[in-house]
Enzyme design. Sequence first.
Site, PDB file in Angstrom:
ATOM      1  N   GLY A  33       0.785  -1.212   0.000  1.00 58.63           N
ATOM      2  CA  GLY A  33       0.000   0.000   0.000  1.00 58.63           C
ATOM      3  C   GLY A  33       0.822   1.269   0.000  1.00 58.63           C
ATOM      4  CB  VAL A  37      10.268  -3.422  -0.632  1.00 53.65           C
ATOM      5  CG1 VAL A  37      11.589  -3.787   0.036  1.00 53.65           C
ATOM      6  CG2 VAL A  37       9.397  -2.667   0.344  1.00 53.65           C
ATOM      7  CG  ASP A 145       1.010  -1.971  11.077  1.00 56.74           C
ATOM      8  OD1 ASP A 145       0.164  -2.681  11.655  1.00 56.74           O
ATOM      9  OD2 ASP A 145       1.244  -2.054   9.865  1.00 56.74           O
TER      10      ASP A 145
END
Length: 485
Positions: A33, A37, A145
């Site tokens: 989202g 990477v 998170d």
Amino acid sequence: MNAQPPPSSEDTMPVSRRTIGPYVPVRRLGEGGMGIVYLAHDAAGRQVAVKVMRPELASQEQFRSRFRKEAEAAKRVARFCTAPLLDAGLDGEQAYLVTEYVDGPDLSSVIEAQGPMGGSNLDALAVGVATALAAIHRAGVVHRDLKPSNILLAPVGPRVIDFGIAQLADTLAEQTGTVIGTPSYMSPEQARGEAVTAAADVFAWGCVVVYAGTGRSPFGGGTTPEVLFRVAHHVPDLRGLDERLRPLVERALDKDPERRPSAQELLDRLLGREEVAVEAATRIVSEAWTSPDPDRTGAVAAPGTVGLAHEAGRTSLAEGVSRRRWLPAALAGAVAVIVAAGAVIVFQQFGGGRSETPDGPLATRDQQISGIPLKATVDAATRQGTAVSVWLTVKVTGAKSWWPSDLFGDEASKVSLIDPPSGSKFSPASKDGACLCTSLPKQWLKSGDSLSLYASYSGVPDDVEKIGVDVPGFGLIPDIPISEG
């Protein structure tokens, strides 16, 4: 909640740019989202993980302002049980973050492939993640998170990742109306849309430990509203969790953030010490983290993550578990872990005469263990050549009775000597397969009763004049002078 993309089958997906800032992409690890990477090389040829933020985010001034601020904060996080943020930059319309490349699978992949962990494996994970949170919070950063896919199992121990982009996700949330965080690991205050503090990370730590120890989230699955309702209103499901860790996990999962321990308090309670330095905790975990025999490693068909790739897709466990299966069997000997409501370490006792010191004890320490006040006293430490003998006393100072085996086990073989300058650790010597120590009596000690402990250690260098005595439950008692016996 950020939608997670399906695993990519293209481990060597070609990259569209020759460089990202000064970094040369090697292959694409995946997409999520927040962006893409890449595994990349820096100017010195070292491997790094580079996360390139979504162009529509990076082009916004609001995002770019937050990006600079959050990147600077994340850079202050010390590299203790974390994948540190090495660099951050803007390359035209591209914003990127660079972290240390961690070669290992994520926790969720390992649990899915091998099932729940227990014993010293679980202890080391709990200590490692608490260490990372203590370092993160010390830098003024809140992860927001923390979840199993954000914990990579490297050869030297668990490493927490993605602590540098939590606030950046707010821009995406404001644009799309999505909930930032993973419902099963969100705190009640996050579920209610209230201010998020470091206490939310502690709540997530408790959820992670439950997942690692039982294979399931403490608040179950289902739709996001269902899970968030249980997080806010239901008691956690802790069935099957190691009873030694359960009391501390329960405190971490308190609905009221004010009643949760801090990450540093988690670390102190887990290691049974006062003000444990994250440096020391990291060393303990790293020394304990052992890679098993490769011959015992079987191929496991399960996804794993590398570096920042938890959000950006998945790679094969051929790069992680199947090459270095994470099942260390001898962890307990190196990790001295204790929880307030029960011992995680086995502390064994010695039967031997106690040497009296005319000037009183060398050191004392008070500690409350399982709600029972106790006092540990180091009475003497004497040397004969390279052999050192230590006499200890543990006294029940509270009103409740105490069963010593709950803390120490059958004998005191796990009481260690530590030489702080060198970091050398000495365990009690043995003769004919038996510990040179006193066996523990199987009886209750009442208020005012004392328990005498003795242990003999070999191989302590002649030039060591002071030694630390590491007593489970009481922690490291430093600077004990050694006298000639």
